[in-house]
Motif scaffolding. Structure first.
Motif, PDB file in Angstrom:
ATOM      1  N   GLU A 135      -3.196  -4.554   4.802  1.00 48.80           N
ATOM      2  CA  GLU A 135      -4.404  -4.855   4.207  1.00 48.80           C
ATOM      3  C   GLU A 135      -3.765  -6.143   4.610  1.00 48.80           C
ATOM      4  N   ARG A 181       0.747  -0.960  -0.267  1.00 47.11           N
ATOM      5  CA  ARG A 181       0.018   0.020   0.090  1.00 47.11           C
ATOM      6  C   ARG A 181       0.734   1.250   0.235  1.00 47.11           C
ATOM      7  N   TYR A 194      -8.438   1.045  12.739  1.00 49.19           N
ATOM      8  CA  TYR A 194      -8.447   0.373  11.670  1.00 49.19           C
ATOM      9  C   TYR A 194      -9.538   0.552  10.774  1.00 49.19           C
ATOM     10  N   GLU A 195      -9.543   0.095   9.512  1.00 52.04           N
ATOM     11  CA  GLU A 195     -10.847   0.762   9.105  1.00 52.04           C
ATOM     12  C   GLU A 195     -11.056  -0.864   8.363  1.00 52.04           C
ATOM     13  N   ILE A 196     -12.611  -1.429   8.228  1.00 53.75           N
ATOM     14  CA  ILE A 196     -12.782  -3.006   7.751  1.00 53.75           C
ATOM     15  C   ILE A 196     -13.163  -1.704   6.191  1.00 53.75           C
ATOM     16  N   ARG A 197     -12.661  -2.653   4.839  1.00 58.66           N
ATOM     17  CA  ARG A 197     -13.555  -2.081   3.133  1.00 58.66           C
ATOM     18  C   ARG A 197     -13.286  -3.960   2.620  1.00 58.66           C
ATOM     19  N   GLY A 198     -14.537  -4.244   2.738  1.00 59.19           N
ATOM     20  CA  GLY A 198     -15.109  -5.117   2.166  1.00 59.19           C
ATOM     21  C   GLY A 198     -14.697  -5.860   3.218  1.00 59.19           C
ATOM     22  N   ASP A 199     -13.691  -7.152   2.517  1.00 54.95           N
ATOM     23  CA  ASP A 199     -13.227  -7.877   3.015  1.00 54.95           C
ATOM     24  C   ASP A 199     -11.711  -8.490   3.925  1.00 54.95           C
ATOM     25  N   LYS A 200     -11.542  -6.839   4.063  1.00 53.89           N
ATOM     26  CA  LYS A 200     -10.348  -6.390   4.382  1.00 53.89           C
ATOM     27  C   LYS A 200     -10.515  -5.661   5.735  1.00 53.89           C
TER      28      LYS A 200
END
Length: 193
Positions: free
Chosen positions: A75, A69, A93-99
């Motif tokens: 990720e 990244r 942290y952050e959740i984006r989709g399945d990450k």
């Protein structure tokens, strides 16, 4: 006779709405089985999403994906059975989709609710919630009985789900109390040796 399969769950729901016949398997091509298949995934998703079911809480350590990244963060692919995150040792942290994306280097520990349609893993309370909510859906599509569907939906929200949450919370607290008691006894035993 226990409730050990999705077919058992379906038959309890069918019995509750007064549908005359049980089914041999939800995979059959009968009208009730096909309607059950249409409703069941949505019902399971709804019930699992409404509470932190103890039997489905899972700890896992994640390792960073190979993808670089540009923003100095990492990720991590979430497990395939991931539904909701309860805790992580990553502070931001952050959740984006399945990450899961965070600046924390591997491993990142997570505690999450996992998806399971394996009835053998479910508590009595979870089974009761699923067959009650399923009955509310089947009352409409198989019996065309809106009044009965509303009764099951209300029973689910007013009685069954709150009772399940209370029971699971008490069970969880009892387990913590036993663990604390046993831990203190072991510490006292070793200190007196």
């Amino acid at each position: 006779m226990g409730i050990n399969t999705l077919t058992d769950i379906a038959n309890v729901a069918l019995g509750a709405i007064g549908y005359g016949n049980s089914i041999a398997d939800i995979a059959t091509n009968s009208k009730p089985a096909s309607q059950i298949r249409v409703q069941l995934d949505s019902v399971i998703d709804t019930v699992l999403g409404e509470f932190w079911w103890q039997e489905l809480m899972t700890e896992r350590s994640l390792v960073a994906d190979a993808t670089e990244r540009d923003d100095e963060r990492f990720e991590y692919s979430l497990p395939l059975d991931y539904m909701r995150l309860k805790e992580t040792d990553a502070k931001v942290y952050e959740i984006r989709g399945d990450k899961l994306i965070t600046a924390k280097e591997a491993p990142v520990k997570i505690l999450y609710l996992r998806y399971s349609d394996n009835v053998g893993e479910w508590s009595f309370q979870l089974k009761e919630c699923v067959h009650t909510l399923l009955a509310s859906k089947l009352a409409i599509v198989l019996k065309e009985d809106d009044r009965r569907a509303t009764q099951f939906e209300q029973r689910y929200h007013a009685l069954v789900l709150p009772r399940a949450k209370t029971t699971q919370s008490k069970d969880n607290q009892s387990a913590k109390d036993r663990e604390a008691f046993q831990g203190s006894w072991i510490r006292r035993f070793h200190a007196n040796r």
